[in-house]
Design a protein around this motif. Structure first.
Motif, PDB file in Angstrom:
ATOM      1  N   ASP A  54       0.842  -1.203   0.000  1.00  0.00           N
ATOM      2  CA  ASP A  54       0.000   0.000   0.000  1.00  0.00           C
ATOM      3  C   ASP A  54       0.880   1.257   0.000  1.00  0.00           C
ATOM      4  OD1 ASP A  54      -2.884   1.110   0.641  1.00  0.00           O
ATOM      5  OD2 ASP A  54      -1.428   2.236   1.852  1.00  0.00           O
ATOM      6  N   PRO A  55       0.745   2.123  -1.010  1.00  0.00           N
ATOM      7  CA  PRO A  55       1.643   3.284  -1.113  1.00  0.00           C
ATOM      8  C   PRO A  55       1.575   4.214   0.096  1.00  0.00           C
ATOM      9  CG  PRO A  55       0.351   3.010  -3.143  1.00  0.00           C
ATOM     10  CD  PRO A  55      -0.191   2.042  -2.145  1.00  0.00           C
ATOM     11  N   ASP A  56       0.367   4.378   0.692  1.00  0.00           N
ATOM     12  CA  ASP A  56       0.264   5.266   1.860  1.00  0.00           C
ATOM     13  C   ASP A  56       0.986   4.664   3.061  1.00  0.00           C
ATOM     14  OD1 ASP A  56      -1.139   7.113   0.463  1.00  0.00           O
ATOM     15  OD2 ASP A  56      -3.115   6.370   1.085  1.00  0.00           O
ATOM     16  N   ASP A  57       0.786   3.357   3.262  1.00  0.00           N
ATOM     17  CA  ASP A  57       1.470   2.694   4.384  1.00  0.00           C
ATOM     18  C   ASP A  57       2.977   2.743   4.193  1.00  0.00           C
ATOM     19  OD1 ASP A  57      -0.979   2.121   5.418  1.00  0.00           O
ATOM     20  OD2 ASP A  57      -0.983  -0.006   4.841  1.00  0.00           O
ATOM     21  N   LYS A  58       3.394   2.592   2.945  1.00  0.00           N
ATOM     22  CA  LYS A  58       4.837   2.626   2.662  1.00  0.00           C
ATOM     23  C   LYS A  58       5.393   4.022   2.953  1.00  0.00           C
ATOM     24  CE  LYS A  58       6.198   0.341  -0.918  1.00  0.00           C
ATOM     25  NZ  LYS A  58       6.939  -0.409  -1.926  1.00  0.00           N
TER      26      LYS A  58
END
Ligand code: FAD
Length: 541
Positions: A54-58
């Motif tokens: 997940d780009p936001d979690d990353k």
């Protein structure tokens, strides 16, 4: 039954983790307490953020690694994620610059890209996972070759090495074929164009699960394993001092960054693996000040370019169906910049450089849609040469007891210079980079030398030596000269001029130090022989 021995480890990166793993597995009498100044990023301690789909979690995990805690996640000392150009310029996501320019900033005008990561797993949660073996003059001359081979194999097991990662990629193979046509005849047998070994586990869908400190810790973070009972990780806990009494380390003074409380933790041995800048800084702050501490700083200078792959050239070796297959595989984790990785390794005397060629379906920066190479169907390669930097006492860190940094440690000033010797090799490698780019396609970013510090591979500041002559900090088993239970770890130990990614080499050095310390702690002269070999480490993954 003998008494339990407590080992305090400062820093939770791959090197501190290698010490923990080997010590706990080697002797039933050791308990390890690991202190990490930064936060744990995911539920798996030390996991690579590249595995977060997940780009936001990353983005959140990266921001949490970038400096002292506050703000939404924490106040970032790096450059904002939106501005970061992954793989090309500094600072890289998940890292923070040492010379960030604010109050308490280090001073590094001649080494401006120096960076660190502050989180469980250290830089090993953000690394690219390239783990080539050192070769020839890169090796440490006083570690016997046969022993070294075994150490490297154990290190590769700990890091879950894949020597043939992406070897089945037809796009990767086509890139190798083109490079081989250009350079193959100039390279010695066995040191030609090949795949770059990486650290991780291939998944059934063709993607990789990248290795971090979690892979190195292995059973120590598996609640089902009895070994986990003898391992404790304390995140957001800053080690302020290594305490010594005469020639022995007796423990560490730590600050709990959540409560701001300071306490002393007694230990039978202390291992400092807090990176090539903050480890010597901690020793200095603790009054441990060998003459070579912080000196002999090296990194491999980097020249880099980005190339749009030429369709006609690629189609000589790969089909449209091969490309479709590659794009499908990449879609499993599109935010992961690492795909088919190739290289030309270091060899002497003709190729004293390491070339790394990383394929990606998108360039690592925003390309103007009007650019003729925008949306290139066959994708792009980031191509970079690493060159040698000869160790010199003049290059390194000085510490100022009168000026404290943002953490309250004696502040650092880094002095560094590339000499004519380096410039000649940089010029030669740059010529080859032009050749590599021109043979693969058209430049979207032409070859250029990155600012000092960009490699993120900082070495030499706690170098090991075979005699205590003032030019080294540690003995051949990584013990600080004069202290038999104070061990240092990390790239800072590497005394030679290298061109490759150093983590594998530093893990191998750590395995040697850990075996020796395990033997020492268990008080059995032969205990080193009982330390896990590569096969047993691999079995217990
Ligand atoms: P680190 O991983 O830096 O860990 C040190 C830890 O110590 C940090 O978490 C820090 O917070 C902690 N610490 C510092 N001071 C204290 C203190 N006083 N108290 C408590 N904790 C403290 N290497 C390769 O070989 N191949 C690659 O492909 C590669 N790619 C990279 C790409 C990126 C973007 C980055 C950032 C690094 C890369 N590296 C690569 C470098 C690699 O990550 C490092 O060599 C490796 O992580 C070093 O391990 P370490 O354990 O010595 O230090």
């Amino acid at each position: 039954m003998s008494q339990t021995r407590t080992v305090a480890i400062v820093g939770s990166g791959p090197i501190g983790s290698a010490y923990a793993r080997v010590l706990v597995e080697s002797t039933p009498h050791v308990k390890v307490v690991m202190f990490e100044a930064g936060p744990q990023l995911t539920s798996v301690p030390g996991e690579s953020v590249r595995n977060i789909a997940d780009p936001d979690d990353k983005a959140r995990a990266r921001e949490m690694s970038q400096g002292p805690q506050s703000g939404r996640y924490r106040e970032s000392l790096g450059i904002p994620a939106g501005v970061v150009v992954e793989g090309m310029f500094t600072a890289r996501q998940g890292t923070h610059l040492l010379d960030f320019g604010g109050p308490g900033s280090a001073h590094a005008p001649t080494f401006p890209a120096a960076a660190a990561a502050t989180n469980v797993g250290g830089q090993g949660a953000h690394w690219t996972c390239a783990i080539p073996r050192p070769h020839g003059s890169e090796l440490i001359p006083f570690i016997p070759a046969r022993e070294w081979e075994g150490l490297i194999e154990t290190a590769e097991s700990l890091l879950h090495a894949q020597s043939a990662a992406f070897a089945d990629s037809k796009v990767g193979e086509a890139i190798r074929s083109i490079l081989d046509e250009e350079f193959g005849a100039e390279l010695p047998a066995g040191r030609g164009v090949s795949t770059l070994p990486v650290a991780g586990d291939p998944q059934p869908d063709g993607s990789m699960r990248w290795a971090g400190a979690d892979s190195v810790l292995g059973p120590l973070i598996d609640p089902e394993s009895p070994l986990a009972e003898r391992f404790e990780l304390r995140d957001l806990t800053l080690v302020r001092r290594v305490e010594t009494d005469g020639g022995r380390a007796v423990g560490v003074t730590v600050e709990d960054l959540r409560t701001k409380e300071t306490s002393f933790v007694a230990a039978d041995a202390v291992i400092v693996a807090a990176d090539a800048f903050r480890s010597p800084q901690l020793l200095w702050a603790s009054g441990i000040r060998p003459a070579a501490l912080g000196r002999y700083l090296t990194e491999h200078p980097v020249v880099i370019c980005t190339v749009a792959l030429d369709a006609k050239k690629m189609e000589r070796f790969a089909t449209e169906a091969d490309l479709e297959h590659e794009l499908e595989r990449r879609a499993h984790n599109a935010a992961d910049p690492v795909a088919a990785v190739n290289r030309i390794p270091f060899s002497e005397p003709g190729h004293p450089f390491s070339l790394q060629v990383m394929y990606a379906e998108e360039p690592p920066f925003q390309l103007d849609p009007a650019h003729p190479a925008a949306g290139n169907r066959w994708g792009y390669v980031n191509v970079g040469y690493g060159m040698r930097k000869r160790p010199r006492v003049e290059d390194g860190i000085t510490f100022d007891d009168a000026e404290l940094d943002y953490r309250g440690f004696p502040n650092m000033t880094i002095e560094y210079e590339l000499t004519d010797v380096e410039q000649a090799e940089i010029d030669e490698a740059t010529k080859r980079l032009w050749r590599a780019g021109e043979t693969l396609g058209s430049f979207v970013a032409e070859p250029r030398l990155l600012p000092n510090g960009s490699s993120l591979h900082y070495q030499g500041t706690m170098r090991m030596g075979d005699v205590d002559d003032g030019t080294s900090v540690a003995d051949p088993w990584s013990r600080v000269w004069g202290y038999d239970n104070l061990v240092v770890g990390g790239n800072a130990l590497i005394p030679t001029a290298t061109t490759m990614n150093p983590t594998l080499m530093s893990v191998a050095i750590a395995v040697r130090g850990a075996r020796r310390l395990a033997a020492q702690l268990s008080g059995e002269a032969g205990a080193a022989a009982a330390a896990p070999d590569a096969a047993s480490v691999a079995r217990s993954r």
